[in-house]
Motif scaffolding. Structure first.
Motif, PDB file in Angstrom:
ATOM      1  N   TRP A  23       0.857  -1.181   0.000  1.00  0.00           N
ATOM      2  CA  TRP A  23       0.000   0.000   0.000  1.00  0.00           C
ATOM      3  C   TRP A  23       0.901   1.242   0.000  1.00  0.00           C
ATOM      4  CZ3 TRP A  23       1.123  -2.978   4.134  1.00  0.00           C
ATOM      5  CH2 TRP A  23       1.641  -2.364   5.279  1.00  0.00           C
ATOM      6  N   LYS A  24       0.289   2.381  -0.187  1.00  0.00           N
ATOM      7  CA  LYS A  24       1.002   3.661  -0.176  1.00  0.00           C
ATOM      8  C   LYS A  24       0.728   4.393   1.132  1.00  0.00           C
ATOM      9  CE  LYS A  24       3.311   4.283  -4.062  1.00  0.00           C
ATOM     10  NZ  LYS A  24       2.901   5.346  -5.007  1.00  0.00           N
ATOM     11  N   ASP A  25       1.785   4.851   1.772  1.00  0.00           N
ATOM     12  CA  ASP A  25       1.667   5.640   2.997  1.00  0.00           C
ATOM     13  C   ASP A  25       2.342   6.986   2.743  1.00  0.00           C
ATOM     14  OD1 ASP A  25       1.731   6.750   5.557  1.00  0.00           O
ATOM     15  OD2 ASP A  25       1.869   4.768   6.499  1.00  0.00           O
ATOM     16  N   GLU A  26       1.552   8.076   2.655  1.00  0.00           N
ATOM     17  CA  GLU A  26       2.086   9.385   2.307  1.00  0.00           C
ATOM     18  C   GLU A  26       3.003   9.948   3.383  1.00  0.00           C
ATOM     19  OE1 GLU A  26       1.833  10.779  -0.547  1.00  0.00           O
ATOM     20  OE2 GLU A  26       0.538   9.192  -1.319  1.00  0.00           O
ATOM     21  N   VAL A  49       4.878   1.309  12.524  1.00  0.00           N
ATOM     22  CA  VAL A  49       4.168   1.857  11.368  1.00  0.00           C
ATOM     23  C   VAL A  49       2.729   1.345  11.377  1.00  0.00           C
ATOM     24  CG1 VAL A  49       6.258   2.073   9.967  1.00  0.00           C
ATOM     25  CG2 VAL A  49       4.919  -0.046   9.902  1.00  0.00           C
ATOM     26  N   TRP A  50       1.948   1.924  10.483  1.00  0.00           N
ATOM     27  CA  TRP A  50       0.576   1.446  10.319  1.00  0.00           C
ATOM     28  C   TRP A  50       0.574   0.255   9.365  1.00  0.00           C
ATOM     29  CZ3 TRP A  50      -2.586   0.576   6.188  1.00  0.00           C
ATOM     30  CH2 TRP A  50      -3.951   0.353   6.463  1.00  0.00           C
ATOM     31  N   VAL A  75       9.900  -0.329   3.889  1.00  0.00           N
ATOM     32  CA  VAL A  75       9.434   1.015   3.544  1.00  0.00           C
ATOM     33  C   VAL A  75      10.360   1.572   2.462  1.00  0.00           C
ATOM     34  CG1 VAL A  75       8.905   3.321   4.410  1.00  0.00           C
ATOM     35  CG2 VAL A  75       8.627   1.319   5.897  1.00  0.00           C
ATOM     36  N   GLY A  79       7.007   5.982  -0.610  1.00  0.00           N
ATOM     37  CA  GLY A  79       5.840   5.728   0.227  1.00  0.00           C
ATOM     38  C   GLY A  79       5.252   4.342   0.076  1.00  0.00           C
ATOM     39  N   LYS A  80       5.849   3.514  -0.768  1.00  0.00           N
ATOM     40  CA  LYS A  80       5.321   2.163  -0.955  1.00  0.00           C
ATOM     41  C   LYS A  80       5.735   1.286   0.223  1.00  0.00           C
ATOM     42  CE  LYS A  80       5.262  -1.793  -4.096  1.00  0.00           C
ATOM     43  NZ  LYS A  80       5.747  -2.367  -5.366  1.00  0.00           N
ATOM     44  N   MET A  81       4.743   0.672   0.850  1.00  0.00           N
ATOM     45  CA  MET A  81       4.968  -0.195   2.014  1.00  0.00           C
ATOM     46  C   MET A  81       4.735  -1.648   1.584  1.00  0.00           C
ATOM     47  SD  MET A  81       5.304   2.399   4.168  1.00  0.00           S
ATOM     48  CE  MET A  81       5.093   1.816   5.857  1.00  0.00           C
TER      49      MET A  81
END
Length: 342
Positions: A23-26, A49-50, A75, A79-81
């Motif tokens: 997912w993407k985390d900004e 992290v989330w 990470v 921003g790609k997790m």
């Protein structure tokens, strides 16, 4: 990664799996070329992290996927997790053993998001959604995986239909490797059924005939007990093999009854006349009995009045009925086997 097995008795599927979440985390975005000495990738603990809060709702041990003390997230600077949680699943699976040991089972692993509705959290599959790891997968000796599929959809809130939640169902189609079971279960059953037919050729005068029938009855009973120990205790689906063994027990019980009665009739003298009720029951056989006597005996050999039924006649008819019963039993058993195979 591995399919440990499917327990028919407890109806639990055990498998070692890992997921690939991305997912993407900004929040986790940086310019790795300017400020951070070309560091474009970090490995951090799940607790820092989330991560998606998802549950395997039909896991019989521990539904949450997250294990904060043992897992990490990769990470990247854009921003790609990426998260690779691994777990040994023990999920409930309704087992249909009606065609055991030639059965095919369908098991579903249910992943759901409980606390986030579809306005903020959506689960989607990547590609087919599920596959076997070419590096880690280990074959199972009892079950062969025929097909894997994943289906992502949304379901309505149970209390408020205005909200929907994201869900993915992973479907595994498993086919039992039947070679072992055919050798240890089906083959002995066929042999026992064939041995049961030998009661036809054993003379009634032989004192071992009743003992032979009793041995067959007890053997089938023990065999049914052994089969029942591996079957789920459910009345929803019952194996056809269990029905067949129960049928053999019933046939063996009827055989014992007929053989015991036949031995008793052998002790009656020809002068003893059957009771009125017995004569009424066997009266339809008089015509066939007369024809049989005319063809098989001369008047010098049989001086009985025409139409008279004796205990020996009844004994012959009982044994004839037993032969017909055993023949019908074989036909019914073979028919069920053909139905199960095809």
């Amino acid at each position: 990664m591995a399919l440990q097995g499917l327990d028919d008795k407890s109806q639990v599927l055990t498998a070692s799996v890992f997921w690939y979440f991305t997912w993407k985390d900004e929040i986790f975005r940086w310019d790795h070329n300017i400020d951070y000495k070309n560091i474009s990738r970090l490995t951090v603990k799940v607790s820092d992290v989330w991560v998606p809060e998802v549950y395997i709702v039909n896991d019989v041990r521990d539904m949450p996927i997250t294990g904060v003390n043992r897992e990490y997230v990769i990470v990247r600077s854009n921003g790609k997790m990426t998260w690779f949680p691994a777990k040994e699943l023990q999920t409930s699976c309704a087992v249909d053993v009606s065609k055991y040991p030639l059965d095919t089972q369908e098991c579903i692993i249910k992943m759901e998001a409980w606390y986030h509705d579809n306005t903020s959290f959506v689960l989607n599959t990547i590609g087919s959604g599920i596959d076997m790891s070419e590096v880690h997968f280990i074959q199972n000796g009892e079950w062969d995986i025929l097909n894997l599929s994943a289906n992502s959809f949304q379901y309505q809130d149970y209390a408020d239909n205005s909200f929907a939640y994201s869900c993915i169902h992973y479907t595994l189609i498993l086919k039992r490797r039947s070679s072992y079971h055919l050798i240890t279960t089906t083959f002995p059953f066929v042999i026992l059924m064939a041995i049961n037919l030998l009661v036809v050729v054993i003379p009634t005068e032989c004192g071992e005939k009743l003992g032979f029938c009793m041995s067959q009855f007890l053997t089938m009973t023990v065999f049914l007990t052994l089969i029942g120990q591996n079957m789920p205790s459910s009345s929803l689906t019952i194996s056809y093999l269990t029905f067949l063994i129960s049928l053999q027990i019933l046939v063996s019980g009827i055989t014992i009854l007929i053989v015991a009665k036949s031995i008793y009739l052998q002790t009656r003298s020809i002068e003893d006349k059957p009771s009125c009720i017995v004569r009424i029951i066997f009266s339809p056989m008089i015509y066939f009995q007369q024809n049989y006597l005319k063809k098989s005996f001369t008047p010098a050999q049989d001086s009985r009045p025409e139409g008279l039924i004796t205990w020996l006649d009844i004994d012959r008819k009982l044994n004839c009925g037993l032969n017909i019963l055993l023949l019908l039993n074989v036909i019914a058993t073979v028919s069920v086997f053909v139905f199960v195979i095809y």
